[in-house]
Design an enzyme around this catalytic site. Structure first.
Site, mmCIF file in Angstrom:
data_model
loop_
_atom_site.group_PDB
_atom_site.id
_atom_site.type_symbol
_atom_site.label_atom_id
_atom_site.label_comp_id
_atom_site.label_asym_id
_atom_site.label_seq_id
_atom_site.Cartn_x
_atom_site.Cartn_y
_atom_site.Cartn_z
ATOM 1 N N ALA A 65 0.804 -1.216 0.000
ATOM 2 C CA ALA A 65 0.000 0.000 0.000
ATOM 3 C C ALA A 65 0.848 1.283 0.000
ATOM 4 C CB ALA A 65 -0.974 -0.029 1.185
ATOM 5 N N ARG A 100 -5.559 -0.339 -8.973
ATOM 6 C CA ARG A 100 -5.834 -1.285 -7.893
ATOM 7 C C ARG A 100 -6.827 -0.651 -6.928
ATOM 8 N NH1 ARG A 100 -1.377 -4.766 -5.386
ATOM 9 N NH2 ARG A 100 -3.207 -6.102 -5.215
ATOM 10 N N ASP A 252 -3.896 -2.776 4.064
ATOM 11 C CA ASP A 252 -4.100 -2.052 2.813
ATOM 12 C C ASP A 252 -5.136 -0.951 2.973
ATOM 13 O OD1 ASP A 252 -3.071 -4.903 2.017
ATOM 14 O OD2 ASP A 252 -2.578 -3.519 0.391
ATOM 15 N N LYS A 263 -4.003 -8.502 3.030
ATOM 16 C CA LYS A 263 -3.829 -9.662 2.147
ATOM 17 C C LYS A 263 -4.737 -10.827 2.548
ATOM 18 C CE LYS A 263 -1.683 -9.775 -0.617
ATOM 19 N NZ LYS A 263 -2.197 -9.392 -1.944
#
Lengths: 371, 371
Positions: A65, A100, A252, A263
């Site tokens: 991140a 993303r 993140d 994750k």
């Protein structure tokens, strides 16, 4: 802090310091490590175009991140070098933001650069964007150091309670390769090791892309920190056996209620930790907190290509890069890249501002009056 | 039932029935599928020697608690063909028993054959051992069918509650390839699908050896049952999203208190199931229950070679068999093959005798007076 001269960090490759992202002073380009090739090959890529920056984020040449936030900011600066009009600014922001969806740092960095330059005359925008990207980079280095220091204090307490070595479990990579400095979740580990606190790290391999095996194990080896690789689903057993003293992960995106998106597999580890009275610490720079979301259930979960599950990349016996298919051709696969760990399972939030025990104290630490 | 003519089972390969283990009537040998080569290549191996049988179990040519029990029994018969003395019987029993420590079916089958033949004159032992191994084989086929029927009733109830399709999660392979018949955890699925109950199966890939990806996905495809492959650590997210209605797993050993030892990662799934109110069903033939162990914490957990974690086998892009290393040479890895799920996390035990809700009713079902 100015560009090109961040503080020294302990990350090393074969004795040399390394950085996931560097900018040569004066150059209008950045250099990144191609993380898809690690640990088998160490390849540097120069990014001198916004579309190359976008593709590097999308294809996970760079990931993590904080790092994709910085690369996004430089990507916007690169776009403005070519065309600094309102339309081009808006288009480049949209292109980079779409790469993303889950980590909030990317959006945060893009918004920050855009907000600054939009108020400036077109001719002054590109230089200002480069400067702001450099500031984001330098701040991340400083954040890593501060966060590492706070985490170090927690590790000291745990070590003082008689754990020798201290058995730490990590997941994915929240190390130097995920940031501009020396990492978030791994920052306290590097510091503790440097200070002689005996550590052993259980590295969860992190399917499908194996960032634990490929990146975290590699970083720990550079530092000489003892570690053992395990499959992701070994976490429950190891904790039940009493072989894990603490789980440390990155994030993140963290929602205002303290839910942690990280994750895929982090939630499973959090459950195993809770069932076995093992503390779970989440290390996060403050730009990872999304105060606009009341709950983690509203965080968009990126679904990546099925091929990442179906084929595994690595090194063949002859040393060449290779990949193998693990299922019959045509097998359907689903590949969610992240999951959400409810705040009730988190023992500590470690940020650059200190340590919080829950969402309320996380809020007070960052938005309270007494900062 | 006699050897060579077990009841029809629905397992198929390209439309043909297949079996993990067959014995040609009259031959003093068995034929097995080399499961290390699936799903990419379908290779049959003839086992005509006790040491070959032992190596097949050790190297996981054959795996799955019920199947290795049967192969062990045939291995003992093969040993007695060569030398049926007390010393040879004892040595062959010890050699076969040492191949894999966790599943109790192997020890159970070996003890059963030995107890029978030890009381016989040396000249009559080999034939009796073959006959007893055939009986173990045929009983396992019958167990699968009965267990499948009981599991089917549970699936019907769940389907009637409005799940369409019924989303089932499995782990590892407790299918036809793990047994002599059509499986334990998958038996109810094959029956439900054959009866038109709409199913979708989440197949957990099962690192390190990928039995989910290699074996379960392949079996489901043979039957035309819709399925999706996911990484092991996706289970928590999928359950939190409400995408899983029930988790069904097999077992390698169940202690008297109901604790379940099964493939590494089962405990993690059990925790995710409990946190999301998803039922966890354990399918087990009664020989899998070890009444001599009061708790699952006393079950020996097999630690296999680190190489299984460090290198992944599959098919290269050109179709050839290949393997890739996922970490730097010399990385340490730990490879526990099983974990223990405490009984408190199990919703139902499904055996050939019926369904039990807890350890007490499991005991009553198998050792109580009222059969």
């Amino acid at each position: 802090m100015s560009s090109g001269s961040p503080p020294s960090v302990p990350a090393r490759v074969a004795g040399e310091r390394y950085r996931a992202l560097t900018r040569e002073p004066g150059h209008r380009s950045i250099v990144v490590i191609d993380q898809r090739r690690l640990p088998h090959t160490h390849v540097l890529l120069t990014i001198d175009d916004a579309e190359v920056a976008a593709e590097a984020i999308r294809s996970m040449v760079v990931r993590g991140a904080p790092l994709i936030g910085a690369v996004g900011a430089y990507g916007l600066a690169l776009a403005l070098d070519r065309d600094a009009s309102d339309g081009a600014l808006s288009a480049a922001h949209a292109m980079l933001d779409a790469t993303r969806p889950t980590a909030v740092n990317l959006r945060w960095a893009l918004d920050r650069v855009r907000a600054l330059v939009a108020a400036l005359p077109v001719g002054a925008r590109a230089d200002a964007a480069w400067q702001e990207a450099d500031a984001i980079y330098a701040e991340d280095v400083a954040i890593n150091a501060a966060l590492g220091g706070h985490g170090l204090e927690l590790l000291r307490e745990l070590a003082a309670a008689g754990h020798d070595p201290l058995n730490v479990m990590t997941h994915c990579n929240a190390g130097a390769l995920a940031t501009c400095g020396f990492g978030t979740a791994t920052a306290p580990l590097f510091l503790a090791h440097a200070l002689g606190i005996p550590l052993h790290v259980w590295v969860s391999e992190t399917r499908p892309r194996m960032q634990g095996a490929n990146l975290t194990a590699w970083e720990l080896r550079q530092h000489g920190i003892p570690h053992t690789l395990v499959v992701d689903s070994a976490s429950g057993l190891l904790m039940r056996r009493g072989d894990v003293d603490v789980v440390i992960v990155g994030a993140d995106r963290v929602a205002a209620n303290g839910d942690v998106c990280n994750k895929i597999g982090t939630y499973d580890k959090a459950l195993a930790a809770r069932d076995n009275d093992v503390p779970l610490w989440v290390a996060l720079p403050s730009p990872t907190i999304d105060w606009t979301l009341d709950t983690g259930d509203r965080i968009p979960i990126e679904a990546r290509a099925a091929d990442e599950v179906l084929r595994i990349a690595g090194r063949a016996d002859d040393g060449s890069a290779a990949r193998v298919a693990i299922a019959t051709e045509g097998t359907a696969a689903m590949n969610f890249a992240f999951d959400v760990t409810p705040a009730r399972l988190v023992s500590r939030y470690i940020t650059e501002r200190g340590v919080a025990n829950d969402a309320r104290s996380l809020h007070d630490l960052h938005r309270g009056g007494a900062q």
